[in-house]
Design an enzyme around this catalytic site. Structure first.
Site, PDB file in Angstrom:
ATOM      1  N   CYS A  73      35.421  62.721  33.598  1.00 53.23           N
ATOM      2  CA  CYS A  73      36.693  62.608  32.897  1.00 53.23           C
ATOM      3  C   CYS A  73      37.730  61.936  33.794  1.00 53.23           C
ATOM      4  O   CYS A  73      37.568  61.889  35.013  1.00 53.23           O
ATOM      5  CB  CYS A  73      37.184  63.976  32.445  1.00 53.23           C
TER       6      CYS A  73
ATOM      7  N   CYS B  67      38.960  64.138  36.535  1.00 51.74           N
ATOM      8  CA  CYS B  67      38.016  64.226  37.660  1.00 51.74           C
ATOM      9  C   CYS B  67      38.138  63.000  38.554  1.00 51.74           C
ATOM     10  O   CYS B  67      38.048  63.097  39.783  1.00 51.74           O
ATOM     11  CB  CYS B  67      36.583  64.340  37.141  1.00 51.74           C
TER      12      CYS B  67
ATOM     13  N   ASP C  93      59.716  25.983  40.753  1.00 57.24           N
ATOM     14  CA  ASP C  93      59.576  24.726  41.463  1.00 57.24           C
ATOM     15  C   ASP C  93      59.731  23.629  40.405  1.00 57.24           C
ATOM     16  O   ASP C  93      59.561  23.880  39.207  1.00 57.24           O
ATOM     17  CB  ASP C  93      58.194  24.672  42.122  1.00 57.24           C
TER      18      ASP C  93
ATOM     19  N   ASP D 219      53.276  25.590  42.140  1.00 55.00           N
ATOM     20  CA  ASP D 219      51.922  25.042  41.971  1.00 55.00           C
ATOM     21  C   ASP D 219      50.879  25.791  42.782  1.00 55.00           C
ATOM     22  O   ASP D 219      49.695  25.500  42.685  1.00 55.00           O
ATOM     23  CB  ASP D 219      51.889  23.548  42.320  1.00 55.00           C
TER      24      ASP D 219
ATOM     25  N   ASP E   8      53.820  25.797  47.632  1.00 57.56           N
ATOM     26  CA  ASP E   8      54.825  26.855  47.601  1.00 57.56           C
ATOM     27  C   ASP E   8      54.257  28.223  47.959  1.00 57.56           C
ATOM     28  O   ASP E   8      54.793  29.250  47.541  1.00 57.56           O
ATOM     29  CB  ASP E   8      55.464  26.919  46.209  1.00 57.56           C
TER      30      ASP E   8
END
Length: 759
Positions: free
Chosen positions: A46, A49, A436, A630, A634
Site C-alpha cells: 500500500c 507502506c 532568450d 535553447d 543558456d
C-alpha cells in the site's frame, strides 16, 4: 552496458557481488557521491507502506535519502546494501521482493501473469469467505439461540481468518517492531473489538469488504500505471540489422554504433541515426507531440521512437539504445516521480499524524462516555471501532503520487518532458517568464539584409573577410554570413583565430588583422566607430581591418510562429514577460515591441543574464521564475532559474542536462501547454484531497453519534480510495486546449483562460 537514467546521473560500473540482484542493471543514479541501482519492487504494497519504507531506509546509515516511486513501483538503492534493504522492506510488507530492472518484454509478461495468478487466488479466498458469511447470516441467529453457538463462531471465525489472517499477521509484526499506527493495526483492532462484543457478522463483513476494496484498489492503481506507461510506450520492439546482404531482426540494445539498420514503412525507428539511403515522411508525435509528419532525406537525422510512414530508410546508428532519445524520454518520465512535489511531502507527513490522532479520538469515544457519562460500554466501543475503520489514509497517500505520475506522463505525450513532480507543481505558481531571444522567440534563421562598407572598402571585401573570420563559429549569425558569401572557405587561410564570448571574433587572414562583432569589440581595440543611423531592425556586425573601421553588415531574424500568442496569453494572465538577449538594443527593442514583451534587456553576456535572473528571483517573492532558452548557450541561466525550460531540446544532451522542463518541439506555445497540464493536475489532486478528507470527516462525525455502522464505514475507507484513484486517471485522458478530452473530459483552455487562476 549500463544505461544512464537521466541528466546529472553518474556513469554505471560493474559491481561484483554474490547477490544476483546486483548484476545486469540497466539504470544507475548518483546520490551524494554514492552509486545506486534501480530496482523494481515486486508484490503488492500500500502507499502507506511505501511511505514507511522510505522513512526507515532514509534514516538507516548508508542509504541516504531514499524515495520509492509508488506509481512505477521502483526504487534506487546502493547495491552493497541490497540485502539490508530487502530485510527492511519485508519487515514492513512480507510479500515484497526487490528485482533487478530488465527491459525485456518477456519479463514484463511473466510479471503480469504472476500478478493475475495472485489476483485469482485472492479472489477465490474472498468468494469462499463470502459464502461462509452468507451461511452465518442465514443460520447464525438460530445457532446463537440454541446449543450450537460454537458452530456460529466456527463459521464466522473461519471466514474472518480467511480474509483477515494476513492483516492480523502484519498488525502483530508491526506492533512488535514498534510501528503501530497503520491500516493493518486499525482494521485488526476494529474487527477484534467487534468480535469481542459479539458483532461477528460485522467483523467478518468489514474484513471481507476491506479485502475486496484492497483488491479493487490494487487493480485500479496497476491499471492507472499501465495506462500512464502506455502514453509513452514508444520503446521500439526490434531493429532490422543490415549485415552485408542479410537483414536480421534483433533487439535494439544489441545494435552497436556505426552499424546500419533498415527501417521499413510503418515501423518505429529503433535507434538514433543518420539516413544513408532513402527518403520518407516520419511521424514524430510520440516524441514531440507534433501532428504533421516531417520530411527526411539522406543526411538527415532520425531519432528512436519516430515512425516511418512511407519510404524505406537505411540508417547508420549514431548512439547505442541506452543513449537514444526514446530511452531518455522513457527514463525521464518514469523517474520524474522520484522528485516529489511539496503536496506529496505534505500528505505523507500528514498521514503520519492523522492516523494516531484518529486512534486517540476513537479511544476517547470508547472510554469517556462509559466512564463519565454513564453510557453503555459495548455501544461506545462499537462506535470507536467504526471510526477506526474509517480512518485509513490510503486514499490520500495513493492518489497524489498517481496524479503527478499521470500529469508527467500526459505532458510527455504532448512533447513536454518534466523532470520531476516538484517542477510540475512549480509550474502552477509562475510569476515571471524570462525568454532568450534567438532561437526561442525568433526562428534563429538569420539573413544578411544589408552590407555597408565605409569609403575605401567594398561590399565584396567586407563580406569575404567577415565570412572567413566566422569560419569556425556555430552562431546563427555567423552561418548567415557564410551562406551569403556562398563560396568554399578554407581554414588554412586563417593565421590566427579567437572567439571572444558575447563580443565577436578576432582573426588574422592572410596577414590582415580582422575584428568582427559588436561595437564594443571594435572600440576596445581603440578604433573609432562612426555614428550609424539604422532604421531597420536587426543585428549589426561591425568590421575593422588592420586597425581601421571598415563598415558593418546588418543581419535580420524572423519572429517564430506562436511567439505572439504565447506572450499575449502570459500577459493576459498577469505573468510578467521579460526578454534577455545578447543582441543590440535596436534589434531587441524591435522584437520586444512586436511581441509586446513587458521588459527587455539587451547587449548581455551570459554572466549578465544570470545577474538579471538573480534580480528577478529576488522580486518574485513566493512566485516562480521561469527561464526559457535553447538549452545549450543558456545553460547557466537554465540551471539557476526556479524552472529552466529548454526549447527544441529533442536529441540535445545539453538541453536535457541543464533544463528542468524540455519542450521537445521548437514551439513557444508548448510552455502554455506545460502550465495548462500542471494546472489541471493540481486541480485533480486537490479534488482528491478535499474529497477524501471531507468524506472521512463526515463519517467520523456520524460514527461518533452512532449514525453509521461498520459496513458503511468500509466505503469511507476503500471506497474513497478507489474513487480517488479513478479520478486521478482523468489526468491521463487530459487533452491540451483545442482538443477534446476523451469521454468529454476537461476542455477548459489555458489558451482560453485558466492561466488566470495563477494570478
Amino acid at each position: 552496458m549500463t544505461e544512464k537514467i537521466a541528466p546529472k546521473c553518474g556513469q554505471g560500473h560493474n559491481h561484483d557481488h554474490e547477490n544476483n540482484l546486483n548484476t545486469d542493471h540497466k539504470y544507475t543514479q548518483s546520490h551524494n557521491n554514492q552509486e545506486r541501482f534501480k530496482y523494481r519492487i515486486e508484490g503488492e504494497f500500500c502507499p502507506n507502506c511505501a511511505a514507511k519504507m522510505e522513512r526507515i531506509l532514509s534514516s538507516t546509515p548508508g542509504f541516504g535519502e531514499t524515495t520509492i516511486n509508488y506509481a512505477a513501483k521502483t526504487v534506487f538503492l546502493p547495491p552493497m546494501l541490497i540485502d539490508q534493504a530487502q530485510e527492511i522492506m519485508r519487515g514492513i510488507e512480507p510479500g515484497v521482493k526487490l528485482a533487478a530492472i530488465k527491459e525485456k518484454r518477456a519479463l514484463e509478461d511473466t510479471k503480469n501473469d504472476n500478478e493475475d495468478h495472485l489476483d485469482r487466488k485472492q479472489l477465490l479466498t474472498i468468494l469462499v469467505a463470502a459464502v461462509l458469511l452468507v451461511i452465518g447470516l442465514v443460520f447464525g441467529s438460530h445457532w446463537h439461540n440454541s446449543n450450537l453457538e460454537v458452530l456460529e463462531y466456527a463459521i464466522y471465525l473461519s471466514a474472518y481468518l480467511l480474509v483477515g489472517f494476513e492483516v492480523l499477521e502484519k498488525a502483530v509484526r508491526n506492533i512488535i517492531r514498534g510501528a503501530i499506527f497503520d491500516e493493518n493495526f486499525l482494521m485488526a483492532l476494529a474487527t477484534v473489538g467487534a468480535i469481542a462484543i459479539h458483532q461477528l457478522s460485522e467483523a467478518v463483513g468489514v474484513m471481507l469488504f476491506y479485502s475486496v476494496g484492497e483488491l479493487i484498489e490494487n487493480r485500479a492503481a496497476d491499471r492507472s500505471r499501465r495506462s500512464i506507461k502506455a502514453l509513452v510506450n514508444i520503446r521500439p520492439d526490434y531493429a532490422n540489422l543490415l549485415n552485408q546482404l542479410d537483414v536480421t531482426k534483433v533487439d535494439p540494445e544489441d545494435v552497436l554504433v556505426g552499424q546500419q539498420i533498415l527501417v521499413r514503412p510503418g515501423e518505429k525507428v529503433p535507434l538514433d541515426g543518420e539516413i544513408l539511403h532513402g527518403s520518407s515522411f516520419v511521424d514524430t508525435s510520440a516524441l514531440t507531440g507534433e501532428s504533421v509528419p516531417r520530411k527526411v532525406n539522406v543526411g538527415d537525422t532520425v531519432l528512436a521512437g519516430m515512425i516511418n510512414n512511407s519510404g524505406v530508410l537505411t540508417v547508420k546508428v549514431m548512439h547505442e539504445f541506452a543513449d537514444s532519445s526514446v530511452q531518455k524520454i522513457l527514463d525521464l518520465v518514469e523517474n520524474a516521480s522520484s522528485r516529489k512535489a511539496n503536496t506529496e511531502k505534505f500528505i505523507t507527513t500528514f498521514a503520519r499524524y492523522y492516523t494516531p490522532g484518529v486512534v486517540a479520538v476513537a479511544l476517547g469515544i470508547a472510554l469517556i462516555p462509559p466512564l463519565f457519562m454513564g453510557g453503555v460500554f459495548s455501544e461506545w466501543l462499537y462506535r470507536a471501532m467504526t471510526i477506526l475503520v474509517i480512518s485509513c489514509p490510503c486514499a490520500l497517500v495513493i492518489s497524489v503520487p498517481l496524479g503527478y505520475f499521470g500529469g508527467i506522463g500526459g505532458a510527455s505525450r504532448q512533447g513536454i518532458l518534466v523532470k520531476g513532480a516538484n517542477y510540475l507543481e512549480a509550474l502552477t505558481n509562475v510569476r515571471t517568464v524570462l525568454f532568450d531571444k534567438t532561437g526561442t522567440l525568433t526562428e534563429g534563421v538569420f539573413q544578411v539584409v544589408k552590407i555597408a562598407p565605409v569609403q575605401g572598402f567594398t561590399e565584396n571585401t567586407l563580406l569575404e573577410l567577415a565570412a572567413k573570420a566566422e569560419i569556425h563559429s556555430n552562431h546563427p549569425i555567423a552561418k548567415s554570413i557564410r551562406e551569403k558569401f556562398g563560396k568554399i572557405l578554407k581554414a588554412d587561410e586563417l593565421d590566427q583565430y579567437q572567439e571572444i564570448s558575447g563580443q565577436g571574433i578576432q582573426a588574422t587572414i592572410k596577414g590582415q588583422y580582422v575584428l568582427a562583432g559588436k561595437e564594443e569589440l571594435i572600440k576596445q581595440a581603440g578604433i573609432e566607430v562612426p555614428s550609424i543611423e539604422n532604421k531597420e531592425a536587426g543585428t549589426l556586425v561591425h568590421l575593422a581591418i588592420d586597425g581601421a573601421y571598415a563598415g558593418y553588415i546588418l543581419i535580420a531574424d524572423r519572429v517564430k510562429v506562436g511567439s505572439r500568442e504565447t506572450i499575449a496569453r502570459l500577459n493576459t494572465a498577469g505573468i510578467k514577460t521579460v526578454m534577455l538577449t545578447g543582441d543590440q538594443e535596436k534589434a531587441a527593442q524591435a522584437i520586444a515591441d512586436d511581441l509586446q514583451i513587458s521588459e527587455h534587456h539587451s547587449d548581455l553576456l551570459p554572466e549578465h543574464k544570470v545577474a538579471w535572473l538573480e534580480s528577478y528571483l529576488k522580486q518574485s517573492g513566493k512566485g516562480k521564475v521561469v527561464f526559457v532558452g535553447d538549452g545549450i548557450n543558456d545553460a547557466p541561466v537554465l540551471t539557476r532559474a526556479d524552472i529552466g525550460v529548454a526549447m527544441g531540446g529533442l536529441g540535445s544532451d545539453a538541453a536535457i542536462e541543464a533544463a528542468d522542463v524540455v519542450l521537445m518541439e521548437d514551439q513557444p506555445g508548448k510552455l502554455i501547454d506545460a502550465i495548462d497540464i500542471a494546472q489541471y493536475t493540481k486541480k485533480i489532486i486537490w479534488q482528491n484531497i478535499a474529497f477524501a478528507l471531507i468524506i472521512k470527516l463526515v463519517f467520523i462525525i456520524l460514527g461518533m453519534f452512532g449514525a453509521v455502522n461498520m459496513w458503511e464505514a468500509v466505503f469511507a475507507d476503500v471506497g474513497v480510495a478507489v474513487l480517488a484513484i479513478l479520478n486521478a486517471t482523468r489526468i491521463i485522458r487530459y487533452s491540451i486546449p483545442g482538443q477534446m478530452a476523451e469521454g468529454g473530459g476537461y476542455s477548459t483552455s489555458l489558451r482560453g483562460n485558466p492561466l488566470n487562476d495563477m494570478s
